[in-house]
Design an enzyme around this catalytic site. Structure first.
Site, mmCIF file in Angstrom:
data_model
loop_
_atom_site.group_PDB
_atom_site.id
_atom_site.type_symbol
_atom_site.label_atom_id
_atom_site.label_comp_id
_atom_site.label_asym_id
_atom_site.label_seq_id
_atom_site.Cartn_x
_atom_site.Cartn_y
_atom_site.Cartn_z
ATOM 1 N N LYS A 32 -4.416 -10.993 -6.574
ATOM 2 C CA LYS A 32 -5.647 -11.354 -5.867
ATOM 3 C C LYS A 32 -6.775 -10.391 -6.255
ATOM 4 O O LYS A 32 -6.518 -9.234 -6.597
ATOM 5 C CB LYS A 32 -5.427 -11.388 -4.354
ATOM 6 C CG LYS A 32 -5.251 -10.057 -3.737
ATOM 7 C CD LYS A 32 -5.428 -10.061 -2.225
ATOM 8 C CE LYS A 32 -5.429 -8.604 -1.817
ATOM 9 N NZ LYS A 32 -5.613 -8.192 -0.532
ATOM 10 N N LYS A 90 0.818 -1.219 0.000
ATOM 11 C CA LYS A 90 0.000 0.000 0.000
ATOM 12 C C LYS A 90 0.845 1.259 0.000
ATOM 13 O O LYS A 90 0.419 2.309 -0.494
ATOM 14 C CB LYS A 90 -0.951 -0.004 1.205
ATOM 15 C CG LYS A 90 -2.088 -1.009 1.072
ATOM 16 C CD LYS A 90 -3.149 -0.764 2.122
ATOM 17 C CE LYS A 90 -4.326 -1.697 1.931
ATOM 18 N NZ LYS A 90 -5.308 -1.584 3.015
ATOM 19 N N LYS A 94 -10.526 -4.824 -4.046
ATOM 20 C CA LYS A 94 -11.450 -3.692 -4.123
ATOM 21 C C LYS A 94 -10.837 -2.551 -4.917
ATOM 22 O O LYS A 94 -11.539 -1.729 -5.479
ATOM 23 C CB LYS A 94 -11.675 -3.129 -2.711
ATOM 24 C CG LYS A 94 -12.534 -3.947 -1.802
ATOM 25 C CD LYS A 94 -12.565 -3.262 -0.416
ATOM 26 C CE LYS A 94 -12.817 -4.260 0.677
ATOM 27 N NZ LYS A 94 -12.425 -3.817 2.006
HETATM 28 P P1 TYM Z 1 -10.445 -6.264 3.971
HETATM 29 O O1 TYM Z 1 -11.529 -5.267 4.178
HETATM 30 O O2 TYM Z 1 -9.357 -5.911 3.025
HETATM 31 O O3 TYM Z 1 -11.039 -7.646 3.489
HETATM 32 C C1 TYM Z 1 -12.102 -8.261 4.171
HETATM 33 C C2 TYM Z 1 -11.943 -9.758 4.157
HETATM 34 O O4 TYM Z 1 -11.946 -10.278 2.822
HETATM 35 C C3 TYM Z 1 -10.812 -11.105 2.616
HETATM 36 N N1 TYM Z 1 -10.389 -10.982 1.215
HETATM 37 C C4 TYM Z 1 -10.219 -12.024 0.387
HETATM 38 N N2 TYM Z 1 -10.390 -13.348 0.573
HETATM 39 C C5 TYM Z 1 -10.135 -14.153 -0.488
HETATM 40 N N3 TYM Z 1 -9.755 -13.696 -1.692
HETATM 41 C C6 TYM Z 1 -9.577 -12.375 -1.931
HETATM 42 N N4 TYM Z 1 -9.204 -11.929 -3.121
HETATM 43 C C7 TYM Z 1 -9.818 -11.468 -0.851
HETATM 44 N N5 TYM Z 1 -9.757 -10.119 -0.731
HETATM 45 C C8 TYM Z 1 -10.099 -9.854 0.539
HETATM 46 C C9 TYM Z 1 -9.773 -10.545 3.576
HETATM 47 O O5 TYM Z 1 -8.755 -11.490 3.853
HETATM 48 C C10 TYM Z 1 -10.619 -10.232 4.783
HETATM 49 O O6 TYM Z 1 -10.842 -11.382 5.573
HETATM 50 N N6 TYM Z 1 -7.593 -5.568 8.013
HETATM 51 C C11 TYM Z 1 -8.774 -6.239 7.524
HETATM 52 C C12 TYM Z 1 -10.027 -5.912 8.295
HETATM 53 C C13 TYM Z 1 -9.918 -6.086 9.772
HETATM 54 C C14 TYM Z 1 -9.987 -7.312 10.475
HETATM 55 C C15 TYM Z 1 -9.873 -6.961 11.845
HETATM 56 C C16 TYM Z 1 -10.122 -8.641 10.095
HETATM 57 C C17 TYM Z 1 -9.776 -5.089 10.674
HETATM 58 N N7 TYM Z 1 -9.746 -5.618 11.932
HETATM 59 C C18 TYM Z 1 -9.875 -7.931 12.844
HETATM 60 C C19 TYM Z 1 -10.123 -9.603 11.095
HETATM 61 C C20 TYM Z 1 -10.004 -9.248 12.462
HETATM 62 C C21 TYM Z 1 -8.996 -5.852 6.074
HETATM 63 O O7 TYM Z 1 -8.559 -4.836 5.648
HETATM 64 O O8 TYM Z 1 -9.805 -6.684 5.370
#
Ligand code: TYM
Length: 327
Positions: free
Chosen positions: A195, A112, A198
């Site tokens: 991957k 990032k 978003k």
């Molecule tokens: P975020 O918002 O980027 O993504 C949310 C969830 O989606 C999963 N994910 C994917 N899984 C499979 N294939 C993909 N291409 C893919 N893209 C995204 C992510 O692994 C995630 O599970 N930091 C975290 C949010 C967060 C969080 C937490 C998660 C904040 N606090 C505490 C767990 C526990 C995030 O940015 O996810």
């Protein structure tokens, strides 16, 4: 006593089927056997620039997506991160234990920060994994169901929990990540080496959960497949493998069943089948999504925050006591 799970998603862009298959779908499956807490992490979202109106809209949108996917607010607590101020407070305390070297290791930060360069990236972006550790540790979380890209962050939460426990005595549960092998890393439809994301530069990289049906058909038609004509599940054909994983997750069929079903048929037939299984989920999902009002969802989020706040308050008290704050 049920074990507790915690997970969250950032309201920072359109959710796609990677988010659903990698995270939300697993939460739905787990919510009966675990005490579940699902968060919409707006404090994380502001580590990169957000349009305020858009952020407010997306926060409610994600809550609606949770519900339309099958998260039942009667079983699971669902809330907005900034509604429970202990998340910020806990982050500060954990910041005093986290080392710069812990955070410089984080691959997501490296990715990032490429855009602005590390020197010009925000401190919040750098510190993002500590906020995530605070989210998890505040609730004595045992299991964190996520996609693969979050596993390194959960490793840090484990490190910080252990470091704190060692210094101040047993306080935090050391959490574990839970990933599902086939769906932990859904790849881009236009490029199987990246991957699904978003923030992809091309919208043909992802299928948005709120995409129009015609657009989804078009995206699947344009998706990269294999080098030959045969539907096979192999590491040599990563684009096809990814599509079969998506097919499998939406249909409940195994990869080998799908390969057998399309034996002797071409990619076009396979894509037609894939479109059907994706839309069999998306169409009723979007109907449910559209039937949830903002008022309903605000109410659910308020109840969720009320449910989890006492847990967070209790934990932060315990932590403050341990570190020597006057209470
Ligand atoms: P975020 O918002 O980027 O993504 C949310 C969830 O989606 C999963 N994910 C994917 N899984 C499979 N294939 C993909 N291409 C893919 N893209 C995204 C992510 O692994 C995630 O599970 N930091 C975290 C949010 C967060 C969080 C937490 C998660 C904040 N606090 C505490 C767990 C526990 C995030 O940015 O996810």
């Amino acid at each position: 006593m049920k074990k507790r799970i915690f997970s969250g998603i950032q309201p920072s862009g359109s959710l796609h089927i990677g988010n659903y298959l990698g995270a939300i779908k697993n939460w739905v499956d787990l919510q009966d056997s675990f005490e579940s807490i699902f968060c919409i992490v707006d404090l994380h979202a502001i580590t990169v620039a957000q349009n305020p109106e858009e952020l407010r809209k997306r926060t409610l949108e994600i809550a609606k997506i949770y519900i339309a996917s099958g998260i039942d607010p009667k079983k699971s607590a669902m809330f907005v991160q900034s509604h429970v101020s202990e998340h910020s407070e806990m982050t500060w305390i954990l910041n005093t234990l986290a080392r710069m070297s812990d955070l410089f290791k984080m691959t997501q930060f490296k990715d990032k920060a490429q855009k602005e360069g590390q020197e010009n990236s925000g401190v919040g972006l750098f510190d993002y994994p500590v906020l995530m550790a605070a989210d998890i540790l505040l609730y004595d979380t045992e299991v964190v169901p996520v996609g693969e890209d979050q596993v390194q962050h959960i490793e840090l939460a484990r490190t910080l929990a252990r470091r704190f426990n060692k210094k101040f005595g047993q306080t935090f549960v050391v959490p574990e990540a839970s990933v599902k092998k086939e769906t932990m890393r859904i790849m881009g439809l236009d490029d199987p080496t990246k991957k699904m994301s978003k923030s992809a530069s091309s919208e043909y990289s992802f299928i948005g959960l709120l995409d129009d049906v015609e657009l989804i058909k078009k995206k699947i038609k344009k998706a990269v497949t294999g080098s030959g004509s045969e539907v096979k599940y192999s590491d040599d054909e990563p684009a096809l493998k990814n599509l079969i994983n998506i097919f499998s997750a939406f249909s409940g069929k195994s990869a080998s069943e799908i390969v057998l079903e399309y034996k002797g048929k071409g990619y076009a037939d396979f894509k037609e089948g894939l479109t059907k299984v994706v839309l069999d989920f998306i169409i009723p999902f979007q109907e449910r999504f559209n039937n949830i009002s903002d008022e309903q969802v605000l109410n659910i989020l308020q109840n969720g925050a009320e449910k989890v706040r006492p847990l967070a308050e209790k934990k932060i008290e315990e932590v403050k006591e341990r570190i020597g704050f006057v209470l």
